[in-house]
Design a protein around this motif. Structure first.
Motif, PDB file in Angstrom:
ATOM      1  N   LYS A 131       0.815  -1.229   0.000  1.00  0.00           N
ATOM      2  CA  LYS A 131       0.000   0.000   0.000  1.00  0.00           C
ATOM      3  C   LYS A 131       0.845   1.273   0.000  1.00  0.00           C
ATOM      4  O   LYS A 131       0.463   2.291   0.574  1.00  0.00           O
ATOM      5  N   LYS A 132       2.014   1.208  -0.660  1.00  0.00           N
ATOM      6  CA  LYS A 132       2.874   2.378  -0.822  1.00  0.00           C
ATOM      7  C   LYS A 132       2.896   2.733  -2.306  1.00  0.00           C
ATOM      8  O   LYS A 132       3.564   2.080  -3.095  1.00  0.00           O
ATOM      9  N   PRO A 133       2.128   3.748  -2.721  1.00  0.00           N
ATOM     10  CA  PRO A 133       2.074   4.104  -4.140  1.00  0.00           C
ATOM     11  C   PRO A 133       3.472   4.417  -4.688  1.00  0.00           C
ATOM     12  O   PRO A 133       4.218   5.164  -4.081  1.00  0.00           O
ATOM     13  N   ALA A 134       3.812   3.813  -5.819  1.00  0.00           N
ATOM     14  CA  ALA A 134       5.125   4.034  -6.426  1.00  0.00           C
ATOM     15  C   ALA A 134       5.006   3.931  -7.937  1.00  0.00           C
ATOM     16  O   ALA A 134       4.150   3.221  -8.447  1.00  0.00           O
ATOM     17  N   GLU A 135       5.871   4.662  -8.629  1.00  0.00           N
ATOM     18  CA  GLU A 135       5.929   4.573 -10.082  1.00  0.00           C
ATOM     19  C   GLU A 135       7.370   4.781 -10.521  1.00  0.00           C
ATOM     20  O   GLU A 135       8.152   5.462  -9.845  1.00  0.00           O
ATOM     21  N   ILE A 136       7.724   4.187 -11.650  1.00  0.00           N
ATOM     22  CA  ILE A 136       9.087   4.277 -12.170  1.00  0.00           C
ATOM     23  C   ILE A 136       9.263   5.605 -12.901  1.00  0.00           C
ATOM     24  O   ILE A 136       8.482   5.932 -13.785  1.00  0.00           O
ATOM     25  N   VAL A 137      10.283   6.361 -12.501  1.00  0.00           N
ATOM     26  CA  VAL A 137      10.617   7.615 -13.168  1.00  0.00           C
ATOM     27  C   VAL A 137      11.643   7.334 -14.259  1.00  0.00           C
ATOM     28  O   VAL A 137      11.483   7.777 -15.395  1.00  0.00           O
ATOM     29  N   SER A 138      12.696   6.581 -13.917  1.00  0.00           N
ATOM     30  CA  SER A 138      13.719   6.254 -14.916  1.00  0.00           C
ATOM     31  C   SER A 138      14.484   5.002 -14.515  1.00  0.00           C
ATOM     32  O   SER A 138      14.583   4.669 -13.338  1.00  0.00           O
ATOM     33  N   VAL A 139      15.011   4.319 -15.517  1.00  0.00           N
ATOM     34  CA  VAL A 139      15.900   3.174 -15.338  1.00  0.00           C
ATOM     35  C   VAL A 139      17.019   3.364 -16.331  1.00  0.00           C
ATOM     36  O   VAL A 139      16.771   3.557 -17.517  1.00  0.00           O
ATOM     37  N   GLY A 140      18.267   3.361 -15.830  1.00  0.00           N
ATOM     38  CA  GLY A 140      19.371   3.582 -16.754  1.00  0.00           C
ATOM     39  C   GLY A 140      20.705   3.171 -16.172  1.00  0.00           C
ATOM     40  O   GLY A 140      20.783   2.567 -15.101  1.00  0.00           O
ATOM     41  N   ASP A 141      21.755   3.531 -16.882  1.00  0.00           N
ATOM     42  CA  ASP A 141      23.120   3.243 -16.499  1.00  0.00           C
ATOM     43  C   ASP A 141      23.485   4.082 -15.273  1.00  0.00           C
ATOM     44  O   ASP A 141      23.290   5.296 -15.279  1.00  0.00           O
ATOM     45  N   PRO A 142      24.025   3.465 -14.216  1.00  0.00           N
ATOM     46  CA  PRO A 142      24.329   4.218 -13.003  1.00  0.00           C
ATOM     47  C   PRO A 142      25.487   5.199 -13.173  1.00  0.00           C
ATOM     48  O   PRO A 142      25.637   6.117 -12.372  1.00  0.00           O
ATOM     49  N   ASP A 143      26.318   5.047 -14.211  1.00  0.00           N
ATOM     50  CA  ASP A 143      27.479   5.910 -14.392  1.00  0.00           C
ATOM     51  C   ASP A 143      27.148   7.211 -15.113  1.00  0.00           C
ATOM     52  O   ASP A 143      27.839   8.196 -14.949  1.00  0.00           O
ATOM     53  N   LYS A 144      26.085   7.213 -15.907  1.00  0.00           N
ATOM     54  CA  LYS A 144      25.730   8.397 -16.691  1.00  0.00           C
ATOM     55  C   LYS A 144      24.867   9.348 -15.876  1.00  0.00           C
ATOM     56  O   LYS A 144      23.979   8.944 -15.151  1.00  0.00           O
ATOM     57  N   LYS A 145      25.141  10.641 -16.041  1.00  0.00           N
ATOM     58  CA  LYS A 145      24.322  11.665 -15.392  1.00  0.00           C
ATOM     59  C   LYS A 145      23.094  11.910 -16.253  1.00  0.00           C
ATOM     60  O   LYS A 145      23.198  12.113 -17.463  1.00  0.00           O
ATOM     61  N   LYS A 146      21.940  11.898 -15.634  1.00  0.00           N
ATOM     62  CA  LYS A 146      20.688  12.137 -16.362  1.00  0.00           C
ATOM     63  C   LYS A 146      20.306  13.611 -16.245  1.00  0.00           C
ATOM     64  O   LYS A 146      20.504  14.239 -15.207  1.00  0.00           O
ATOM     65  N   GLU A 147      19.706  14.147 -17.302  1.00  0.00           N
ATOM     66  CA  GLU A 147      19.222  15.526 -17.287  1.00  0.00           C
ATOM     67  C   GLU A 147      17.720  15.570 -17.063  1.00  0.00           C
ATOM     68  O   GLU A 147      17.097  16.603 -17.273  1.00  0.00           O
ATOM     69  N   GLU A 148      17.157  14.457 -16.615  1.00  0.00           N
ATOM     70  CA  GLU A 148      15.709  14.410 -16.464  1.00  0.00           C
ATOM     71  C   GLU A 148      15.197  15.240 -15.294  1.00  0.00           C
ATOM     72  O   GLU A 148      14.015  15.536 -15.207  1.00  0.00           O
ATOM     73  N   ASP A 149      16.101  15.643 -14.365  1.00  0.00           N
ATOM     74  CA  ASP A 149      15.663  16.502 -13.264  1.00  0.00           C
ATOM     75  C   ASP A 149      15.150  17.831 -13.793  1.00  0.00           C
ATOM     76  O   ASP A 149      14.248  18.437 -13.221  1.00  0.00           O
ATOM     77  N   LYS A 150      15.740  18.310 -14.903  1.00  0.00           N
ATOM     78  CA  LYS A 150      15.299  19.566 -15.508  1.00  0.00           C
ATOM     79  C   LYS A 150      13.988  19.388 -16.255  1.00  0.00           C
ATOM     80  O   LYS A 150      13.170  20.284 -16.318  1.00  0.00           O
ATOM     81  N   LYS A 151      13.795  18.206 -16.854  1.00  0.00           N
ATOM     82  CA  LYS A 151      12.627  17.945 -17.689  1.00  0.00           C
ATOM     83  C   LYS A 151      11.440  17.408 -16.911  1.00  0.00           C
ATOM     84  O   LYS A 151      10.317  17.468 -17.374  1.00  0.00           O
ATOM     85  N   LYS A 152      11.678  16.859 -15.719  1.00  0.00           N
ATOM     86  CA  LYS A 152      10.646  16.124 -14.991  1.00  0.00           C
ATOM     87  C   LYS A 152       9.518  17.041 -14.511  1.00  0.00           C
ATOM     88  O   LYS A 152       9.760  17.990 -13.780  1.00  0.00           O
ATOM     89  N   PRO A 153       8.288  16.771 -14.896  1.00  0.00           N
ATOM     90  CA  PRO A 153       7.161  17.582 -14.401  1.00  0.00           C
ATOM     91  C   PRO A 153       6.842  17.230 -12.951  1.00  0.00           C
ATOM     92  O   PRO A 153       6.880  16.080 -12.552  1.00  0.00           O
ATOM     93  N   GLU A 154       6.545  18.263 -12.178  1.00  0.00           N
ATOM     94  CA  GLU A 154       6.243  18.058 -10.759  1.00  0.00           C
ATOM     95  C   GLU A 154       4.741  18.121 -10.478  1.00  0.00           C
ATOM     96  O   GLU A 154       4.334  18.227  -9.335  1.00  0.00           O
TER      97      GLU A 154
END
Length: 114
Positions: free
Chosen positions: A64-87
């Motif tokens: 009963k803990k709502p969760a959803e996947i935001v991203s899955v990727g390579d742990p070494d690469k920096k993602k720019e999705e923090d800028k694109k992610k809608p809140e």
């Protein structure tokens, strides 16, 4: 047959310390996890390891803990999705302990102390 080392970012509903402990406990039971980091302000959990993201989400939802996947990727690469992610996506509170309730009693007290 093994899962590659990957960085998984999940959006979870963290309303209190009890929720945080429960979420971390559920995630830590999975084999192959290298690290778990929780950002309470952003309501995200970042998992690095060889673990199935869908399995983690299913386990959280089962508890009963709502969760959803935001991203899955390579742990070494920096993602720019923090800028694109809608809140604008808000998850519901996860437990009754997190909600506040106000109770009004209009009946006079039966207590008579003189």
């Amino acid at each position: 047959l093994g899962v590659q080392l990957q960085k998984i970012v999940l959006k979870v509903s963290v309303m209190c310390t009890k929720c945080k402990i429960c979420i971390m406990t559920i995630i830590s039971k999975f084999d192959g996890i290298v690290s778990i980091a929780m950002d309470v302000e952003k309501s995200t959990v970042t998992i690095v390891g060889a673990v199935d993201a869908v399995g983690v989400v299913k386990a959280l939802r089962k508890a009963k803990k709502p969760a959803e996947i935001v991203s899955v990727g390579d742990p070494d690469k920096k993602k720019e999705e923090d800028k694109k992610k809608p809140e604008d996506c808000k998850l519901p509170p996860c437990c009754n302990a997190c909600r506040t309730a106000v109770v009004w009693l209009d009946e006079p007290s039966a207590c008579t102390i003189s």
